[in-house]
Design an enzyme around this catalytic site. Sequence first.
Site, PDB file in Angstrom:
ATOM      1  N   ASP A  56      17.667  87.567  38.279  1.00 52.87           N
ATOM      2  CA  ASP A  56      19.009  87.658  39.198  1.00 52.87           C
ATOM      3  C   ASP A  56      18.819  89.155  39.161  1.00 52.87           C
ATOM      4  OD1 ASP A  56      21.316  87.691  40.148  1.00 52.87           O
ATOM      5  OD2 ASP A  56      22.739  87.720  38.210  1.00 52.87           O
ATOM      6  N   GLU A  75      17.504  92.502  44.019  1.00 50.76           N
ATOM      7  CA  GLU A  75      17.319  93.105  45.372  1.00 50.76           C
ATOM      8  C   GLU A  75      16.917  94.441  45.464  1.00 50.76           C
ATOM      9  OE1 GLU A  75      20.186  91.822  44.072  1.00 50.76           O
ATOM     10  OE2 GLU A  75      19.904  89.779  44.699  1.00 50.76           O
ATOM     11  N   ASP A 128      26.683  84.443  45.050  1.00 49.19           N
ATOM     12  CA  ASP A 128      28.155  84.332  44.678  1.00 49.19           C
ATOM     13  C   ASP A 128      28.897  83.726  45.609  1.00 49.19           C
ATOM     14  OD1 ASP A 128      26.828  85.469  42.282  1.00 49.19           O
ATOM     15  OD2 ASP A 128      27.654  87.239  42.448  1.00 49.19           O
TER      16      ASP A 128
HETATM   17  C1  NOJ Z   1      25.198  87.815  39.621  1.00 46.74           C
HETATM   18  C2  NOJ Z   1      24.792  86.513  39.984  1.00 46.74           C
HETATM   19  O1  NOJ Z   1      24.840  86.144  41.241  1.00 46.74           O
HETATM   20  C3  NOJ Z   1      25.602  85.375  39.011  1.00 46.74           C
HETATM   21  O2  NOJ Z   1      25.141  83.910  39.126  1.00 46.74           O
HETATM   22  C4  NOJ Z   1      25.404  85.633  37.772  1.00 46.74           C
HETATM   23  O3  NOJ Z   1      26.459  84.655  36.879  1.00 46.74           O
HETATM   24  C5  NOJ Z   1      25.971  87.276  37.372  1.00 46.74           C
HETATM   25  N1  NOJ Z   1      25.081  87.906  38.365  1.00 46.74           N
HETATM   26  C6  NOJ Z   1      25.936  87.516  35.846  1.00 46.74           C
HETATM   27  O4  NOJ Z   1      24.803  87.508  35.447  1.00 46.74           O
END
Ligand code: NOJ
Length: 964
Positions: free
Chosen positions: A529, A532, A605
């Site tokens: 995660d 970017e 998200d």
């Molecule tokens: C951002 C991610 O997009 C999300 O899916 C994750 O739960 C949080 N970071 C925490 O790791």
Amino acid sequence: MRAFSSLLLLAILPTSLAVKSQDFKTCSQAGFCRRGRALSARAQESQSWRSPYSVDPSSIAVSPEQASFVAAVKSSLYPDVKFSLDVRVHDDGVVRVRMDEVDGLRKRYDEAASWALIAEPTISPDVKWAVGKKELRATYGPKKDIEVVVSYDPLTVTLYRGGKPQVVLNGRGLLHMEHFRTKAASEEKAPVEAPAEDSQVVMQVNNRAWFEGEEEDGFWEEKFGSWTDSKPKGPESLFIDITFPKHGHVYGIPQHATNLDLPTTTGDDAHFSDPYRLFNADVFEYNADSPMSLYGSIPFMHAHSTESTVAIFNAVASESWIDIGHSSATSTETHWMSESGILDVFIMPGPTPTDVFAQYSRLTGAPALPAHWALAYHQCRWNYISSDDVREVQKRFDEEDMPVDVFWLDIEYAEEHKYFIWDKKTFPDPVDMSHDVEAIGRKMVVIIDPHLKRTEDYPVYKEAKDLDVLVKTPGGENNYEGWCWSGSSAWIDFFNPGSWDWWTSLFKTEPGETWSWTESTVDTYIWNDMNEPSIFNGPEISMPRDNIHHGGWEHRDVHNINGMLLHNLTAQAVMMRTDPPRRPFVLTRSFYAGSQRFGAMWTGDNLGTWEHMTAGVKMVLANNVGGFSFAGSDVGGFFGNPEPEMLVRWYGVGIFSPFFRAHAHIDTKRREPYLLDEPYKSILRSFLRLRYSLLPVWYTAFRETSVTGLPVLRPHWVMFPKDEGGFSLDDQYFVGSSGLLVKPITQKGVTETSVYLPEDQVYYDYFTYEAYRGAPKGKSVTVPAALDKVPFLIRGGSIVPTRERPRRSSVLMKHDPFTLRVALDTKGTAKGELYLDDGETFSHRDGKFIWREFVAGKQNKGLLIRSTDLAAQKPGEAVNGVALPTYNGANEFANDMATVRVERVVVFGLSAKPKSVQGGGKELHWEYTPGVASNTKKQGTASVLVIKDPGVGVSSDWEIVVQV
Ligand code: NOJ
């Protein structure tokens, strides 16, 4: 540490759910995008606009075999600046056009393609360039109907098919490669107002102003919010217009939350005012309809018409903006503006969508064949808070007879968000916990983010620092420091080869010379995660562009590739943990062209709203046509607490997504499917079971994409390229070649929906056997869509293999029998296929798999249903497209499947009750319910023949004869 992250969260969580657009640039806030658009506006206003770039005919050097050429290009505005052009045609007809500055003050970043491409493509030996007075010309293709013409003055590159232009580069004269210059020299050449002594100089200087703009807009430094980008290299942007004459629809360039058929950004009726942006970013609470950039970037665009499909891949890694408009109702004009890099454009001639996917996957690689379990259901949330929590969730799934394959752990498993290091207060026994999950073949997925907490007692940070593989600040001297989940953090520079072996060694479950993850298991897979990269206190929540990577490149040059490198190396690391290696599974948020080789992605998200559910379907489709099929959205929506109806519909979307994972934000209420009240809970159970029953279809579709590059989810224009009625559809799609047509419901209160049928064919409701008949030019039919249904039809002419025994995990289904649904078409025939292998190793590459074809054809007045070995017929196509000399129908895996039966064959649309149904010379058990026949135009419940336990195996050749 929890206190830190919660505080931080409060700071970044807005009170209402809306993107903080002020955190991200619009085109008018990015100097080069302003310059690019201004250039385009001036060109449009001027009658006499002419590109200053031309090929110097005297410099043309055709290669000895005449297959490629290089030439010098010059700009009439800067006669002293030199550019080179290299055009070549690959052996599959793809044209590569490269242009770079030569002997400039600096070198432009030219490595984007080397990260995206699987290999240096071979140049076609059959193409011969003919050098003319005004142009170079190459004619090729099996029908010799493709031509590439490079015109000298102005420089344009045009791909023709059958004499008609398909793709034109620089047709609007917007090509501009801003050459490197010094600030001092640049200031000297500011526009001249008063007559000067040397009129030549005045003309040249003013022409430059006419071309580059009167002011040096954002050349030497740029500010955004509290941020200053020092831009030590000055302007180095690249603009190119690409026109698709007579192609009215463009698709691709993920990731954006908008329609699949990309809406326009220019012209009087432009849907968006900003261009599409490709700049990987952690866009919090993104808009559901926007050209804003998101987490990943694939600069691959299809242009489509009823006549043909063509595509381009623009191999650039820096921030890019793309304007899309229509010069006429049927032609599309695009304008690509990138902050840095060379021109490296691949033109894919098509002419069908299938050809384009093959051409693109030959360049950037076909998607990896995932492990079979990875196509099953994944249960995630931020966070399962302890090992006992994980065990309890697993227990509840089992108690409720709900299948699940994978349990996920988000960042709270890690002590102070030091990834790999378990928080022993809550996860005292990580290996035992993992083994408990793995007992029935389930897996764990654990998050590993790319930011490293800067404390000396964190071995991963310490080793990275000692190895000197961290990203540097401007100037390249010091390690960069920024803020992320782990507080003050450093970022590994995966462009530095010195980081590669070290990173892969971290995932070894055995002790090694460097730190390794001994408190992990080989059934623990990885989630990458924030790659970017997301940096909470960085510009646009990312890394300063003037940071320095290996080789001295600035972050701006490599930004969009950055996330793919972590994904790539983590996938390698996971694969290398065992000997022989096993297929990796790594989920990534950030991606680029080529990421499809390394695992899965998700759409980040999303919000728990109907609007986002709708957008998610389109985004997953766009990712599929962007070559990256293994895609999904957070089921349930990341933010918010969906009401039961919404959650049920979201599972309806999830079970028909290539990647199927429920996930939720730390602040949401628990919403595991077993927590719902009736009837919702039972509906979710039946949805989960439906996904599991269809795993053979998904796996077979993934085999196909891993060989042909054809997407797993196929929108209508891919399936029916000539049916204009389907070109803009993005709320219904087909699953692989299976003939399954799905229309997930993403609105509240729906009880029925309209499904578009693109052809004069019968389509059967999967559940009710209702037969719907399409029309030659397409027709919409109304299909029931109560909450417990996902509108889901089988196209006449398909045979669909399923496994229908409810199990707790997919691994437990390994020896389960199959059901075949034979959906007869209007001619009374049908066809389907099934691919299976061990689902986790690479033994399929040694020929250990089964690949069957099922065919139902007319025989006398009846029907003959046969199973044959497709791999024996097409040995080279089963895996990787390479011939498998070792393939043998009686291979080890096929032997293992020898006892696996077909337990039921269900035939829809037979014209009359059979007189007999025989298999292996014996009369079989069967039942017939009369109904609508496939060859009539009536709507109504189809006739259904159920053949029970026909006594045939799934891996053997057999015949069933139905006499009518
Ligand atoms: C951002 C991610 O997009 C999300 O899916 C994750 O739960 C949080 N970071 C925490 O790791």
